[in-house]
Enzyme design. Structure first.
Site, short mmCIF file in Angstrom:
data_model
loop_
_atom_site.label_atom_id
_atom_site.label_comp_id
_atom_site.label_asym_id
_atom_site.label_seq_id
_atom_site.Cartn_x
_atom_site.Cartn_y
_atom_site.Cartn_z
N ASN A 212 0.83 -1.21 0.00
CA ASN A 212 0.11 0.10 0.14
C ASN A 212 0.85 1.36 -0.08
OD1 ASN A 212 0.66 0.63 2.91
ND2 ASN A 212 -0.41 -1.56 3.19
N ASP A 281 -5.22 -6.29 4.21
CA ASP A 281 -6.36 -6.87 4.66
C ASP A 281 -6.42 -8.21 4.19
OD1 ASP A 281 -7.25 -4.72 6.46
OD2 ASP A 281 -8.08 -3.96 4.52
N LYS A 291 9.09 -16.99 -10.14
CA LYS A 291 8.29 -15.85 -11.02
C LYS A 291 7.08 -16.44 -12.00
CE LYS A 291 9.21 -12.16 -14.12
NZ LYS A 291 10.10 -11.54 -15.02
N LYS A 339 -14.57 0.63 15.00
CA LYS A 339 -13.21 -0.12 15.01
C LYS A 339 -12.80 -0.05 16.20
CE LYS A 339 -8.70 -0.40 12.72
NZ LYS A 339 -7.95 0.20 11.44
#
Length: 403
Positions: A212, A281, A291, A339
């Protein structure tokens, strides 16, 4: 915060020296005891009488002008100062400081003091960017000198750019914040703080992965703040785009699973856990050992949920104080409160990553801090260092309430 603080104000010879009058006045109004040292060049722009009247103390200009036989003036000022502030600081004075010159009252005092030193540069934009000036400032920064960066605007020379002395109100506020932070030193002494930072890496194959946009800046800010407050700090670092802070223990991890194992190993002895890392997540159900070669027009990946580290810590929490993060794009309050309850956290620091100055990779952030009672504090766009400091202030206050 400035009441009773002794501040030695060095004023050097630039057109911005006129702002030293307002700065002196504001520091005195806030309760500081200000002692001004002027260079000979500074006297060309502003008079000694002006600064003497505003500071209510004699102004020093000459190393050899000893007014009290019982002390050596520059040594006495150096020894009794709580802070030496040079504003404005010219390129010439910065060079003298970097190379250890002591050819006037100000530089002699600077060499003799063990007090913190703060510099507010002011000069032409090209001078400010000159490699020699940059090198001198880097040298001083490496020695622990604090800088108040100049502003951008119309300069006396006619240029528009960076180099204008920051406004007296801002400098006075920075000085106040500095002493506030000084007062916080040691407030986490004896505490073990663990901070997670960066974005986790979930392998697809040996050369590709899912991650991310987290840079690790927010986590690093928390680790540095905790260290500055006296804690024993461990940084559990995933994929980072910034250097680690000095003098903290670093545990390097890649995946969510590795981070889970690292924090749970540290959890029993932890006092405060700050989960600032952006943990994936989902991860590939299986990482290829070689690969994956390009064949078809499409490639389908099977993803499975990663373990929820924050939730697992919340379930096992005993004495620990748990701080989680919620990076959202909408309905911030709803998601943060949900949360907080699901994860059994003590604080949730939520932010809207779509807001300017509050997303991944920035040096600033804007957050809303929630506990079980609701919104504790909303912080507008400020530095991530300051966000970390304010979150720890809340945590310390609440932890003291438990005892």
């Amino acid at each position: 915060m400035l009441k009773g603080k002794k501040i030695v104000l060095g004023v050097t010879g630039g057109i911005a020296a006129y702002k030293a009058a307002a700065l002196t006045s504001k520091l005195v109004q806030k309760g500081a005891e200000v002692h001004v040292i002027m260079t000979e060049s500074a006297k060309k722009f502003i008079t000694e009488l002006t600064l003497q009247s505003l500071s209510r103390n004699p102004v020093y200009t000459d190393t050899f002008d000893e007014r009290d036989a019982s002390v050596v003036s520059h040594i006495h000022l150096a020894d009794t100062a709580d802070l030496v502030l040079v504003a404005p600081a010219t390129a010439n004075t910065i060079a003298k400081m970097a190379h250890g010159f002591a050819d006037d009252m100000l530089t002699t005092t600077l060499l003799a003091t063990t007090a913190p030193v703060m510099i507010a540069p002011a000069m032409n934009v090209h001078m400010y960017e000159h490699p020699a000036v940059v090198a001198n400032m880097n040298t001083l920064h490496s020695r622990g000198v604090h800088f108040i960066e100049p502003g951008v605007g119309q300069l006396a020379c006619g240029y528009v750019g960076k180099g204008r002395l920051e406004e007296p109100e801002t400098i006075a506020a920075v000085v106040e914040t500095f002493f506030e932070r000084q007062s916080e030193k040691g407030c986490l002494a004896g505490k073990k703080v663990v901070v997670t930072a960066g974005g986790t890496i979930e392998r697809i194959d040996p050369v590709r992965y899912i991650t991310n946009d987290s840079s690790g800046k927010m986590g690093v800010a928390f680790a540095a703040a905790a260290k500055d407050m006296g804690a024993e700090v461990t940084l559990v670092a995933a994929n980072m785009q910034v250097p680690y802070p000095a003098d903290v223990n670093v545990v390097k991890v890649q995946s969510a699973e590795e981070m889970y194992e690292a924090v749970h190993k540290l959890w029993p002895e932890t006092d405060i856990m700050v989960k600032a890392a952006a943990v994936a997540d989902y991860r590939p159900a299986e990482a290829a050992k070689q690969k994956i070669k390009k064949k078809d027009d499409t490639l389908t990946l099977s993803l499975v949920k990663t373990i929820d580290i924050l939730e697992s810590l919340g379930k096992e929490k005993t004495h620990q104080y748990l701080i989680g993060f919620a990076a959202e794009t909408n309905d911030i309050e709803f998601h943060a409160k949900g949360k907080l309850e699901r994860k059994n956290a003590d604080l949730i620091v939520a932010n809207d990553v779509t807001k300017p100055g509050a997303g991944f990779g920035t040096d600033t952030n804007a957050v809303e801090i929630y506990d079980k009672h609701g919104l504790v504090k909303e912080i507008a766009v400020i530095s991530k260092d300051e966000v970390a400091r304010q979150v720890f202030q809340i945590a310390i206050s609440q932890m003291e309430g438990r005892e």
